[in-house]
Scaffold this motif. Structure first.
Motif, PDB file in Angstrom:
ATOM      1  N   ASP A  32     -57.754  10.869  98.671  1.00 44.37           N
ATOM      2  CA  ASP A  32     -58.927  10.866  97.793  1.00 44.37           C
ATOM      3  C   ASP A  32     -58.666  11.669  96.519  1.00 44.37           C
ATOM      4  OD1 ASP A  32     -60.370   9.292  99.536  1.00 44.37           O
ATOM      5  OD2 ASP A  32     -61.302  10.995 100.562  1.00 44.37           O
ATOM      6  N   GLU A  33     -57.929  12.775  96.645  1.00 49.71           N
ATOM      7  CA  GLU A  33     -57.630  13.621  95.486  1.00 49.71           C
ATOM      8  C   GLU A  33     -56.706  12.916  94.496  1.00 49.71           C
ATOM      9  OE1 GLU A  33     -57.805  17.990  97.763  1.00 49.71           O
ATOM     10  OE2 GLU A  33     -55.885  17.058  97.276  1.00 49.71           O
ATOM     11  N   THR A  34     -55.899  12.003  94.984  1.00 46.07           N
ATOM     12  CA  THR A  34     -54.898  11.357  94.125  1.00 46.07           C
ATOM     13  C   THR A  34     -55.157   9.859  93.946  1.00 46.07           C
ATOM     14  OG1 THR A  34     -53.452  10.959  96.043  1.00 46.07           O
ATOM     15  CG2 THR A  34     -53.132  13.022  94.850  1.00 46.07           C
ATOM     16  N   LYS A  35     -56.399   9.438  94.160  1.00 45.16           N
ATOM     17  CA  LYS A  35     -56.678   7.998  94.119  1.00 45.16           C
ATOM     18  C   LYS A  35     -56.421   7.384  92.743  1.00 45.16           C
ATOM     19  CE  LYS A  35     -61.656   8.830  93.454  1.00 45.16           C
ATOM     20  NZ  LYS A  35     -63.002   8.618  94.054  1.00 45.16           N
ATOM     21  N   HIS A  36     -56.481   8.200  91.690  1.00 46.16           N
ATOM     22  CA  HIS A  36     -56.247   7.652  90.346  1.00 46.16           C
ATOM     23  C   HIS A  36     -54.790   7.234  90.136  1.00 46.16           C
ATOM     24  CE1 HIS A  36     -55.263  11.930  90.085  1.00 46.16           C
ATOM     25  NE2 HIS A  36     -54.466  11.613  89.096  1.00 46.16           N
ATOM     26  N   LEU A  37     -53.897   7.649  91.048  1.00 52.29           N
ATOM     27  CA  LEU A  37     -52.495   7.232  90.955  1.00 52.29           C
ATOM     28  C   LEU A  37     -52.297   5.820  91.493  1.00 52.29           C
ATOM     29  CD1 LEU A  37     -50.773  10.539  92.164  1.00 52.29           C
ATOM     30  CD2 LEU A  37     -51.143   9.768  89.810  1.00 52.29           C
ATOM     31  N   ASN A  38     -53.296   5.307  92.224  1.00 52.09           N
ATOM     32  CA  ASN A  38     -53.308   3.916  92.690  1.00 52.09           C
ATOM     33  C   ASN A  38     -52.163   3.605  93.654  1.00 52.09           C
ATOM     34  OD1 ASN A  38     -54.748   1.502  92.669  1.00 52.09           O
ATOM     35  ND2 ASN A  38     -53.473   0.591  91.076  1.00 52.09           N
ATOM     36  N   ALA A  39     -51.839   4.559  94.521  1.00 46.95           N
ATOM     37  CA  ALA A  39     -50.726   4.378  95.456  1.00 46.95           C
ATOM     38  C   ALA A  39     -51.099   3.520  96.654  1.00 46.95           C
ATOM     39  CB  ALA A  39     -50.225   5.739  95.930  1.00 46.95           C
ATOM     40  N   PHE A  40     -52.402   3.405  96.948  1.00 44.81           N
ATOM     41  CA  PHE A  40     -52.832   2.689  98.152  1.00 44.81           C
ATOM     42  C   PHE A  40     -53.665   1.465  97.798  1.00 44.81           C
ATOM     43  CE2 PHE A  40     -51.743   6.792  99.820  1.00 44.81           C
ATOM     44  CZ  PHE A  40     -51.318   6.561 101.119  1.00 44.81           C
ATOM     45  N   ILE A  41     -53.444   0.391  98.554  1.00 50.04           N
ATOM     46  CA  ILE A  41     -54.299  -0.788  98.491  1.00 50.04           C
ATOM     47  C   ILE A  41     -55.385  -0.684  99.554  1.00 50.04           C
ATOM     48  CG2 ILE A  41     -54.386  -3.285  98.871  1.00 50.04           C
ATOM     49  CD1 ILE A  41     -51.605  -3.475  97.604  1.00 50.04           C
ATOM     50  N   THR A  42     -54.990  -0.296 100.750  1.00 50.12           N
ATOM     51  CA  THR A  42     -55.917  -0.132 101.875  1.00 50.12           C
ATOM     52  C   THR A  42     -55.694   1.234 102.501  1.00 50.12           C
ATOM     53  OG1 THR A  42     -55.846  -2.509 102.350  1.00 50.12           O
ATOM     54  CG2 THR A  42     -56.675  -1.064 104.099  1.00 50.12           C
ATOM     55  N   VAL A  43     -56.792   1.940 102.800  1.00 52.88           N
ATOM     56  CA  VAL A  43     -56.715   3.236 103.462  1.00 52.88           C
ATOM     57  C   VAL A  43     -57.322   3.108 104.854  1.00 52.88           C
ATOM     58  CG1 VAL A  43     -57.420   5.659 103.403  1.00 52.88           C
ATOM     59  CG2 VAL A  43     -56.865   4.469 101.272  1.00 52.88           C
ATOM     60  N   ALA A  44     -56.596   3.565 105.858  1.00 53.90           N
ATOM     61  CA  ALA A  44     -57.089   3.519 107.242  1.00 53.90           C
ATOM     62  C   ALA A  44     -57.970   4.748 107.474  1.00 53.90           C
ATOM     63  CB  ALA A  44     -55.914   3.512 108.213  1.00 53.90           C
ATOM     64  N   LEU A 139     -51.285  14.206  85.275  1.00 58.32           N
ATOM     65  CA  LEU A 139     -51.744  15.449  85.883  1.00 58.32           C
ATOM     66  C   LEU A 139     -52.953  16.017  85.159  1.00 58.32           C
ATOM     67  CD1 LEU A 139     -51.198  17.879  87.857  1.00 58.32           C
ATOM     68  CD2 LEU A 139     -49.952  18.903  85.961  1.00 58.32           C
ATOM     69  N   LEU A 140     -52.861  16.097  83.837  1.00 56.87           N
ATOM     70  CA  LEU A 140     -53.894  16.768  83.054  1.00 56.87           C
ATOM     71  C   LEU A 140     -55.005  15.834  82.603  1.00 56.87           C
ATOM     72  CD1 LEU A 140     -51.489  18.967  80.903  1.00 56.87           C
ATOM     73  CD2 LEU A 140     -52.744  19.628  82.961  1.00 56.87           C
ATOM     74  N   ASN A 141     -54.709  14.537  82.552  1.00 54.05           N
ATOM     75  CA  ASN A 141     -55.703  13.590  82.072  1.00 54.05           C
ATOM     76  C   ASN A 141     -55.594  12.284  82.852  1.00 54.05           C
ATOM     77  OD1 ASN A 141     -57.570  12.099  80.655  1.00 54.05           O
ATOM     78  ND2 ASN A 141     -56.266  11.820  78.845  1.00 54.05           N
ATOM     79  N   PRO A 142     -56.263  12.196  84.016  1.00 56.52           N
ATOM     80  CA  PRO A 142     -56.148  11.012  84.870  1.00 56.52           C
ATOM     81  C   PRO A 142     -56.496   9.707  84.180  1.00 56.52           C
ATOM     82  CG  PRO A 142     -57.210  12.799  86.052  1.00 56.52           C
ATOM     83  CD  PRO A 142     -57.095  13.247  84.619  1.00 56.52           C
ATOM     84  N   SER A 143     -57.295   9.764  83.126  1.00 58.84           N
ATOM     85  CA  SER A 143     -57.681   8.538  82.430  1.00 58.84           C
ATOM     86  C   SER A 143     -56.740   8.198  81.279  1.00 58.84           C
ATOM     87  CB  SER A 143     -59.113   8.682  81.895  1.00 58.84           C
ATOM     88  OG  SER A 143     -59.199   9.746  80.962  1.00 58.84           O
TER      89      SER A 143
END
Length: 524
Positions: A32-44, A139-143
């Motif tokens: 959840d903390e790193t969701k802006h990195l878009n590493a996951f398609i589906t989370v269990a 890191l400093l600006n997720p957007s």
């Protein structure tokens, strides 16, 4: 807990300092903390999801892992990053998934990837691109609109491991798709010998080169996972029995490289390689030599043809493998109903991106009656020449000798090869997209593809940070079934490099006013 090794997690569980559910919840929090990195398609989201544990107190018990989204997982979306499979839920598990669940490890989610594993940046997914967590802009600006790419096609798994979302991840390596993002994201990426890990349940790209591979934060962790996954599988005719192949790394393991013969392939000094990578390569060779290894310049004369060879052979197999996605049996189906042919054509036009369609077209072109002799057959002959190059430097008349055989008396020029994994640190997204997929793939895979052509094992070890504060990795390659030897060499390089994990590095970069706040919480 996020950056603890597998052995440390096992000790904590044995001492009742933590529990499987606590570890699972901790991984969910990090995702959840790193969701802006878009590493996951589906989370269990549910602990014990898909669990079929039969064994207790295995070293993997309680650890969390993620899968590239091209591994079949029963009842869980398996999309390959494509509209074609956006709603596909398999009815069975891949063999590797069953093995991990049976040993008590916990599936935390499915990772983002290039569509059908065709790419080298993890930017060609219908779910959006994966972002490299080492990029200061992220890191400093997720957007931020510009950031460093994660590498591909298994970039989601590399990011998940680098950020501590899970303890290890599985990707697929067909031309460098695990080693490339491992180098860019500062983690270990191990591609074992072809056939050592079962491919059953891995949605195929290029059957003769696809290799289930491992992301981990240490060489020891990669070795533990490999030891769990290796072995014959009756569901995969290309898998190999490996009971006598001893893969053991622990705190007391001897990583001395005295007497090890290390080859430096001169063909790996390619056009476009950054000076930083060259300097790091020389530094690593010096480290081996200073530790008593014999470092020798060697030649793989046909390695330069591996990319061209791969594009022909790979696209031919892609054309065959993609034929099953027709909108009739399963996958995306167009609403067009004028005719079966029209529905078939439009379904594939809507379901596949430009890269997939272009590889299907070129693969079929190479198989035309007028072309098969001058393209496909010739590429097969070149593949054999590349294999013979490895046979020559490793002194093996048959690199496919049983994995139970002893290669300690090999008369080859070298035991392992040392070379860069990629030619530079991770490029900016804005720069990466200036070239088409095929050009980028050729550039990114130039140092990794030959290992897949020959089926030999290779491992990326994060070694140094560039002047951009981005990871750079080196790869060690060996003959077939020499995993113990390349892991030992990798463990030595890991020890002398002392590469920091993501949190260690960025903690030192923080403003003093934020120093007490966990770095990855600041990223959310």
């Amino acid at each position: 807990m996020h950056f603890k090794g597998i052995r440390a997690i096992s000790r904590s569980l044995q001492k009742n300092e933590t529990s499987k559910s606590d570890i699972f919840k901790s991984s969910l929090t990090r995702i959840d903390e790193t969701k802006h990195l878009n590493a996951f398609i589906t989370v269990a989201r549910k602990a014990g999801n898909n669990e079929v544990t039969n064994q207790k107190n295995h070293i993997l018990t309680g650890t969390t892992f993620s899968l590239k989204d091209n591994y079949s997982s029963e009842g869980i979306l398996t999309t390959c990053g494509s509209k074609m499979l956006a709603n596909y839920k398999p009815t069975y598990n891949a063999t590797v998934l069953n093995k991990l669940l049976n040993h008590g490890s916990q599936l935390i989610g499915k990772n983002n990837m290039d569509e059908f594993a065709m790419g080298s940046g993890s930017i060609e997914s219908i779910y959006g691109p994966v972002k490299n967590p080492w990029s200061p802009d992220v890191l400093l600006n997720p957007s931020s609109k510009d950031w460093r790419v994660a590498g591909g096609s298994s970039g989601g798994g590399a990011v998940a491991v680098a950020t501590g979302c899970c303890h290890f991840a599985l990707g697929s390596d067909t031309g460098g798709s695990v080693r490339n993002p491992a180098s860019y994201c500062g983690v270990v990426g191990l591609k074992p010998t072809y056939g050592l890990i079962s491919r059953h349940g891995l949605i195929p790209l290029v059957n003769s080169m696809d290799c289930p591979s491992i992301f981990a934060r240490s060489v020891e962790d990669a070795a533990i996972v490999l030891d769990t996954l290796k072995g014959r599988d009756i569901m995969d005719s290309t898998s190999i029995e490996s009971k006598k192949l001893k893969i053991c790394l622990n705190e007391n393991y001897d990583i001395s490289v005295k007497g090890l013969k290390v080859g430096i392939p001169k063909e790996c000094l390619v056009h476009g390689m950054s000076q930083e990578v060259v300097d790091m390569w020389r530094w690593a060779a010096d480290q081996f030599e200073n530790a008593g290894a014999e470092v020798t310049l060697v030649s793989l004369p046909h390695m330069k043809y591996s990319i061209i060879c791969y594009h022909i052979l790979g696209n031919v197999e892609v054309a065959s493998n993609m034929a099953r996605f027709d909108g009739l049996k399963y996958g995306h189906r167009s609403s067009i109903n004028e005719s079966t042919y029209a529905m078939y054509a439009v379904s594939r036009r809507e379901g596949f991106n430009d890269t997939v369609r272009s590889r299907i077209l070129s693969g079929n072109y190479f198989l035309l009656k007028d072309n098969i002799e001058k393209y496909f057959y010739k590429a097969q002959k070149v593949r054999r020449l590349i294999l013979k190059d490895y046979q020559k430097v490793f002194g093996a008349h048959n690199l496919y000798t049983s994995c139970d055989s002893d290669d300690s008396n090999s008369s080859g020029i070298c035991d392992v090869l040392l070379a860069p994994t990629v030619i530079s640190d991770a490029p900016l997204y804005s720069e990466f997209i200036t070239e088409d997929n095929r050009t980028r793939s050729a550039e990114q895979d130039v140092l990794t593809q030959a290992a897949n052509i020959a089926g030999v094992p290779a491992i990326n070890i994060p070694t140094r940070l560039s002047r951009n504060n981005m990871p750079i990795g080196l790869q060690i390659t060996g003959r077939h079934f020499s995993e113990p030897k390349i892991l030992k060499a990798a463990a030595f390089l890991e020890k002398v490099a002392q590469f920091p994990n993501l949190e260690q590095h960025f903690t030192t970069q923080l403003d003093s006013s934020n120093a007490s706040k966990p770095i990855l919480q600041q990223m959310s």
